[in-house]
Design a protein around this motif. Structure first.
Motif, PDB file in Angstrom:
ATOM      1  N   LYS A   1       0.843  -1.192   0.000  1.00 35.17           N
ATOM      2  CA  LYS A   1       0.000   0.000   0.000  1.00 35.17           C
ATOM      3  C   LYS A   1       0.883   1.248   0.000  1.00 35.17           C
ATOM      4  O   LYS A   1       1.947   1.270   0.613  1.00 35.17           O
ATOM      5  N   TYR A   2       0.425   2.261  -0.677  1.00 35.52           N
ATOM      6  CA  TYR A   2       1.189   3.509  -0.751  1.00 35.52           C
ATOM      7  C   TYR A   2       0.901   4.337   0.492  1.00 35.52           C
ATOM      8  O   TYR A   2      -0.156   4.924   0.640  1.00 35.52           O
ATOM      9  N   THR A   3       1.871   4.339   1.408  1.00 34.88           N
ATOM     10  CA  THR A   3       1.745   5.139   2.630  1.00 34.88           C
ATOM     11  C   THR A   3       3.054   5.880   2.859  1.00 34.88           C
ATOM     12  O   THR A   3       4.068   5.618   2.198  1.00 34.88           O
ATOM     13  N   ALA A   4       3.026   6.785   3.833  1.00 37.37           N
ATOM     14  CA  ALA A   4       4.234   7.555   4.159  1.00 37.37           C
ATOM     15  C   ALA A   4       5.295   6.684   4.818  1.00 37.37           C
ATOM     16  O   ALA A   4       6.472   7.043   4.845  1.00 37.37           O
ATOM     17  N   GLU A   5       4.892   5.525   5.338  1.00 37.33           N
ATOM     18  CA  GLU A   5       5.835   4.642   6.040  1.00 37.33           C
ATOM     19  C   GLU A   5       6.468   3.594   5.126  1.00 37.33           C
ATOM     20  O   GLU A   5       7.247   2.761   5.584  1.00 37.33           O
ATOM     21  N   THR A   6       6.118   3.613   3.863  1.00 35.21           N
ATOM     22  CA  THR A   6       6.683   2.625   2.935  1.00 35.21           C
ATOM     23  C   THR A   6       7.335   3.327   1.750  1.00 35.21           C
ATOM     24  O   THR A   6       7.014   4.474   1.428  1.00 35.21           O
TER      25      THR A   6
END
Length: 202
Positions: free
Chosen positions: A106-111
Motif C-alpha cells: 500500500k502507498y503510505t508515508a511509512e513505505t
C-alpha cells in the motif's frame, strides 16, 4: 640342478616300477584332477573379488550422489526465492514486529516503492549468496521487504542488521539466512538510503 634329459630318464625309470594298471590310472586321475582344480579355485576367488569391488563402487557412487544432491540443495535454497524472475517493484518499510508485516504494497508515508535495476541486482545478489544460519536473533527485524515478481507470488521477507551482519527470513518460514559480508554491506547501504527517504517523507 638336473637337466631336462635327466628328468626324462627319471620319469622313464618311474614307469618301470611295478604297479598295477589300476594304480597307474588312479595316479593319473589325481594329477589331472589337481590340474583342473587350480583354475577352479582361481575362478571362485575372482568372481568374489569382482562382487566385492562392485559393491564398494556402488556404495561410493551412492554416497557421491547423496552428497551432490545435498550440496545442490543447500546452495540453491536461498536463490530459489527470487530465482531469475523479473522484479517488477519492491516495497520496503521499517519493521514493527517479527510477526507483523509493514511492506504490504500500500502507498503510505511509512513505505517506499522501488523500481530500480541497480537495487534489484543488489538485492538479488545478496539473497542468492545467502546461506542458512544457525543464529538466534532476539532483536526485532530492521526492515520488511516485499518483492513483486512477474508471473509469481510476491516474496515477503524480514531483514535484520545485527552488529554488521545481515540476516533475513521469509515471512512463511522460520529458517534464517546469513548474507556474506560484502553483499550484505551493499544491500544495507541501499536499504538505509531508502529508509532515509521514508523518514524524510512529510
Amino acid at each position: 640342478m638336473k637337466s631336462s634329459f635327466e628328468s626324462d630318464n627319471s620319469f622313464r625309470e618311474l614307469g618301470r616300477i611295478p604297479r598295477s594298471q589300476k594304480q597307474k590310472q588312479e595316479s593319473l586321475q589325481k594329477i589331472l584332477s589337481g590340474i583342473e582344480e587350480k583354475p577352479k579355485r582361481k575362478k571362485a576367488i575372482f568372481p568374489r573379488f569382482l562382487s566385492a569391488a562392485a559393491v564398494m563402487a556402488a556404495c561410493v557412487m551412492f554416497a557421491f550422489i547423496i552428497f551432490s544432491e545435498d550440496s545442490i540443495t543447500r546452495g540453491s535454497s536461498s536463490s530459489e526465492m527470487l530465482g531469475n524472475s523479473f522484479i517488477s517493484q519492491t516495497t520496503i518499510a521499517f519493521s514493527e514486529t517479527e510477526k507483523s508485516f509493514s511492506a504490504d504494497g500500500k502507498y503510505t508515508a511509512e513505505t517506499a516503492t522501488v523500481k530500480d535495476p541497480k537495487w534489484e541486482s543488489t538485492a538479488r545478489n545478496a539473497i542468492n549468496s545467502a546461506i542458512p544460519a544457525e543464529a538466534v536473533i532476539d532483536a526485532k527485524p530492521s526492515y520488511d521487504i516485499q518483492f513483486f515478481l512477474k508471473g509469481k507470488d510476491p516474496v515477503k521477507m524480514k531483514v535484520w542488521n545485527e552488529q554488521g551482519k545481515v540476516y533475513f527470513k521469509l515471512m512463511d518460514s522460520e529458517e534464517i539466512f546469513s548474507v556474506p559480508a560484502a553483499e550484505g554491506a551493499i544491500f544495507m547501504e541501499y536499504l538505509e538510503a531508502i529508509a532515509q527517504s521514508i523518514q524524510n517523507t512529510p
